[in-house]
Design a protein around this motif. Structure first.
Motif: not given
Lengths: 206, 384
Positions: A43-57, A33-41
């Motif tokens: 929760l955390m910076p986009l770059k770090e969110t993507i990194t976390l998303h990748n690791y968790v994936g 949700f954070q990655i797709r709706y970065a302009e409204v959410l």
């Protein structure tokens, strides 16, 4: 409750996989949700969110292979395949139970055993999830992780937008499933019975 | 004082204005052919090298006439001595018919706006460190061509990559390969420069771009018929329906071209205003639905000379399956997918809420059933 009423349904590898997978999916949904709706959410910076998303994936992919290895090596994978000859009748019974009988405290028509732990509706749902949706989500996720590296495969499959559409639609499905799954888990003989069983491995029979 | 008739005055003034308004070549007494008399000789080299290697100097003295004829300057009628303005005449009695050491070419004579933007750039400021950046260090000397039809990779290789290896820096930037392949350097490094998504026709089978001429030939139309044919509602903008029509037309001609999209700057002076510390580094500027980077979209019909015809395309095309091979995380997402997604979520939540409500509402019923069952079993025990 006596020990005679406890039955060992969820072996350790499956419980480990389940909770790893559950934590992973929750994190993937939140970061998704954070990655797709970065302009409204925020929760955390986009770059770090993507990194976390990748690791968790990749964590979820690893957990999937733990699940697959366990079920293939123990021949228990058959619990995911419904018996087509009895499927319709059993499915009707199960729908009636969830839609009517459960409110009247009628017994669940499906009796859980280690060899047959899912009712037919669960079998059908988990068959689709574990053999189609989750693999598709994992593959599309890996492609989106390295778009340039997998560009040949992405072109073959119709383009990056097709891959993204699959990934996003299944993301919404998993987000929705998460809610429904947690609710359905409260439909044991007590609201926490199934949660406890997935920790201890033992389901209590009434 | 001798009287001059009004007709003579007007003729005289006309000649003066005509001379002033005429292109520089017309004023120049020296023609390009005079220069090529010597400079088309590949063996031409300078004996006094001034410390520069002889081979490099000889390379500079030879001008490839064919390549020069395709240059943007030649196409615009700019002659040799318009740039090499210190050559006033040629004296063939000398070994070298002009000054041996020519003054550096001053591009700012014509490119004033570019010069102003460049003056406020890091490339100008490094003069303070003893490094002189000239226009031709990036753009080259005699073979400067239009860059409009170039891909991002070609643009970067042609200019920035001559000095900079982007992979050696940008450590903060995730997905370097993807960014460098899709975004021209100055899009981020000259954030004030206008930019757009440029769409070109690409054949995945042959792995090559279709030129504008090829596309026009396939469609069987002339250049000036392209937009009138596409723009059905005559608003000067190719909307999603018109864009899909173009796709369909190409398919009917058995051409399965995809639209290749890249983020580039417009060929304007501001692209020269590259400064340290001003580059765009906030991911959310691009990767958001309302990103200013994806507001302008143009379809390109490239020309052989490197220039291109630009046709304005509606931004919504970026959010459609017409661009199946282009997607920017968050920036070009499809609203329809969002709607379907939220319906899925709402559906799941509704099922849960309805079931939970009925479950709570039927608690008294289940308690009553439980009491009845207990009473029944008690009665049974008593009767036994």
């Amino acid at each position: 409750m006596t020990h005679e009423k406890l039955i060992y349904i969820h072996p350790t590898p499956i419980r480990v996989w389940h909770w790893l997978n559950a934590a992973g999916i929750v994190l993937l949904v939140i970061t998704g949700f954070q990655i797709r709706y970065a302009e409204v959410l925020n929760l955390m910076p986009l770059k770090e969110t993507i990194t976390l998303h990748n690791y968790v994936g990749f964590g979820v992919i690893a957990a999937y292979f733990l699940w697959l290895y366990y079920y293939l090596s123990t021949d228990k994978i058959t619990i995911y395949f419904p018996n087509l000859s009895t499927f319709v009748a059993k499915a009707v019974k199960q729908v009636k139970f969830y839609g009517y009988g459960i409110f009247r405290d009628e017994p669940n028509p499906h009796i859980m055993t280690p060899e047959n732990k899912f009712n037919v509706l669960q079998q059908k749902a988990y068959l689709g999830i574990m053999f189609v949706l989750l693999p598709a989500q994992m593959i599309s996720g890996v492609f989106l992780w390295k778009v340039k590296g997998y560009s040949d495969y992405i072109h073959l499959l119709g383009g990056i937008r097709i891959i993204d559409t699959i990934h996003v639609l299944f993301f919404f499905f998993f987000a929705s499933f998460l809610v429904v799954h947690c609710y359905l888990a409260t439909l044991g003989h007590t609201p926490l019975a199934h949660f406890k069983a997935m920790i201890t491995g033992y389901e209590e029979h009434r | 004082m001798k009287k001059t008739c009004p007709l003579s005055i007007s003729i005289g003034l006309s000649i003066v204005f005509a001379c002033l308004a005429a292109p520089p070549l017309a004023r120049a007494a020296i023609k390009n052919s005079d220069c090529f008399g010597c400079h088309s000789d590949e063996t031409l080299f300078r004996s006094e090298t001034d410390g520069v290697s002889q081979s490099r100097m000889s390379e500079q003295l030879f001008i490839d006439k064919e390549k020069f004829s395709h240059s943007v300057h030649h196409s615009n009628g700019i002659g040799c001595v318009d740039c090499h303005a210190d050559i006033k005449n040629l004296n063939y009695n000398e070994e070298v018919p002009h000054k041996k050491q020519l003054a550096p070419v001053n591009c700012t004579m014509c490119h004033e706006e570019e010069s102003a933007a460049f003056k406020d750039s890091v490339h100008m400021k490094i003069r303070g460190k003893g490094i002189t950046m000239t226009c031709y260090a990036c753009h080259g000397y005699h073979y400067v061509t239009h860059q409009e039809s170039m891909s991002v990779v070609e643009r970067v290789n042609n200019v920035c990559a001559k000095c900079h290896n982007p992979y050696l820096s940008h450590d903060w930037l995730p997905k370097k390969n993807e960014h460098f392949a899709f975004v021209e350097c100055v899009v981020c490094h000259a954030p004030e420069a206008p930019r757009h998504i440029q769409l070109t026709f690409f054949d995945l089978v042959t792995n090559k771009m279709y030129s504008g001429q090829e596309i026009l030939k396939i469609l069987g139309i002339a250049e000036n018929e392209f937009m009138p044919m596409l723009d059905i509602n005559k608003d000067g903008n190719i909307n999603i329906n018109e864009f899909e029509n173009l796709e369909l037309m190409l398919k009917q001609k058995n051409v399965h071209a995809i639209f290749h999209a890249e983020l580039v700057v417009e060929m304007q002076a501001m692209a020269h205003q590259v400064n340290k510390g001003t580059a765009e580094r906030d991911c959310k500027t691009c990767h958001a639905a309302d990103s200013p980077y994806f507001k302008a979209v143009v379809l390109l019909l490239t020309k052989d000379d490197g220039s291109a015809n630009h046709f304005q395309v509606d931004r919504t095309v970026l959010e459609s399956f017409s661009l199946r091979h282009f997607y920017v995380l968050g920036g070009t997402r499809m609203k329809l997918i969002d709607k379907i997604g939220f319906l899925l979520l709402a559906g799941g939540l509704s099922v849960v809420l309805v079931h939970l409500t009925v479950r709570i509402a039927t608690i008294p019923l289940r308690r009553k059933n439980e009491c009845d069952d207990k009473q029944l079993s008690l009665e049974k025990e008593v009767s036994q």
